[in-house]
Design a protein around this motif. Structure first.
Motif, short mmCIF file in Angstrom:
data_model
loop_
_atom_site.label_atom_id
_atom_site.label_comp_id
_atom_site.label_asym_id
_atom_site.label_seq_id
_atom_site.Cartn_x
_atom_site.Cartn_y
_atom_site.Cartn_z
N LYS A 10 0.85 -1.04 -0.03
CA LYS A 10 -0.06 -0.14 0.00
C LYS A 10 1.05 1.27 0.08
N SER A 13 -3.44 5.23 1.00
CA SER A 13 -4.71 4.47 0.96
C SER A 13 -4.86 3.85 -0.27
N THR A 14 -4.00 3.85 -1.11
CA THR A 14 -3.79 3.35 -2.43
C THR A 14 -3.27 1.78 -2.21
N GLU A 235 -10.57 -0.23 -11.37
CA GLU A 235 -9.98 0.14 -10.21
C GLU A 235 -9.39 1.70 -10.27
N ALA A 239 -10.56 4.67 -8.13
CA ALA A 239 -9.74 5.27 -6.96
C ALA A 239 -9.90 6.94 -7.26
#
Length: 239
Positions: A10, A13-14, A235, A239
């Motif tokens: 990670k 937060s990604t 995805e 995001a």
């Protein structure tokens, strides 16, 4: 042998890589296929200790990369062909790498010959190299010590058609002699031409893994790849 088990990474937060597991075996070329941003490069960086996984583990030749003694002698790595000192010549670049591994000048000569860089080209500063020449130099550095494992991130970028054919033949010969090859690409046609086994990644996840024959039998390899691309797009939108 390369083993990735539940690798997760990670950045804030990604989630760049989400529980990625796969195996690359000796005598095989394993194609690591997926669109740009799928998590392939981050996974490769975790394999060789350049990035620390938040969870999971990676093993090369049965141990973590950092536990491989004098790792350059056993694992050849090319992650970024442009990451060279532009003021050094190609020969100087390889000579310094050889010295860190305890190798002599004959290893440099052998590697240059193997990738088709001439004496004149090796004597030029790498800042004047084309991307294709930098790729050849990076592959030469990966091959310096005749390792048993190769990990190459997008090595065909910048190569012309004859260069791609040369690389394909080189990696095929390496695998046929017992080597393990993990080769990443975002180009379906490239992986389809060279790989024995394929790992398809999208959105940080391994979406399919198997022999090229089995993946083609279960469904079109093209469908699987474009499915990974669609997964990556979803995805990215989320995001």
């Amino acid at each position: 042998m390369i083993e990735a088990k539940e690798l997760t990474k990670k950045y804030g937060s990604t989630i760049a890589v989400d529980r990625a597991s796969f195996t690359a075996k000796p005598y095989r070329v394993t194609g690591f296929l997926g669109p740009n941003g799928a998590g392939k490069s981050t996974t490769m960086r975790m394999l060789v200790g350049f990035a620390r996984p938040d969870s999971g583990e990676a093993r090369i030749l049965g141990v973590p990369f950092t536990d491989v003694p004098n790792p350059g002698r056993h694992v050849g790595v090319l992650l970024d062909a442009s990451a060279v000192h532009k003021g050094r010549t190609g020969r100087e670049t390889l000579t310094l790498a050889a010295m860190t591994m305890g190798l002599g000048p004959e290893a440099v000569d052998r590697a240059l010959s193997r990738v088709g860089l001439t004496k004149k080209e090796a004597g030029r500063r790498t800042g004047g190299y084309s991307l294709g020449m930098r790729q050849r130099l990076g592959i030469a550095q990966a091959l310096l010590a005749d390792p048993s494992v190769l990990i190459l991130d997008e090595p065909a970028n910048g190569l012309d058609p004859s260069g791609i054919r040369w690389m394909r033949d080189l990696l095929r010969e390496f695998a046929n002699e017992g080597g393990t090859v993990l080769l990443s690409s975002h180009q379906l046609a490239e992986i389809d031409q060279i790989a024995d086994d394929i790992v398809i990644m999208g959105g940080g996840r391994v979406l399919a893994e198997g022999t090229k024959t089995s993946l083609t039998a279960d469904g079109s390899l093209e469908d699987l790849f474009f499915g990974a691309t669609a997964h990556q797009d979803r995805e990215g939108a989320a995001a």
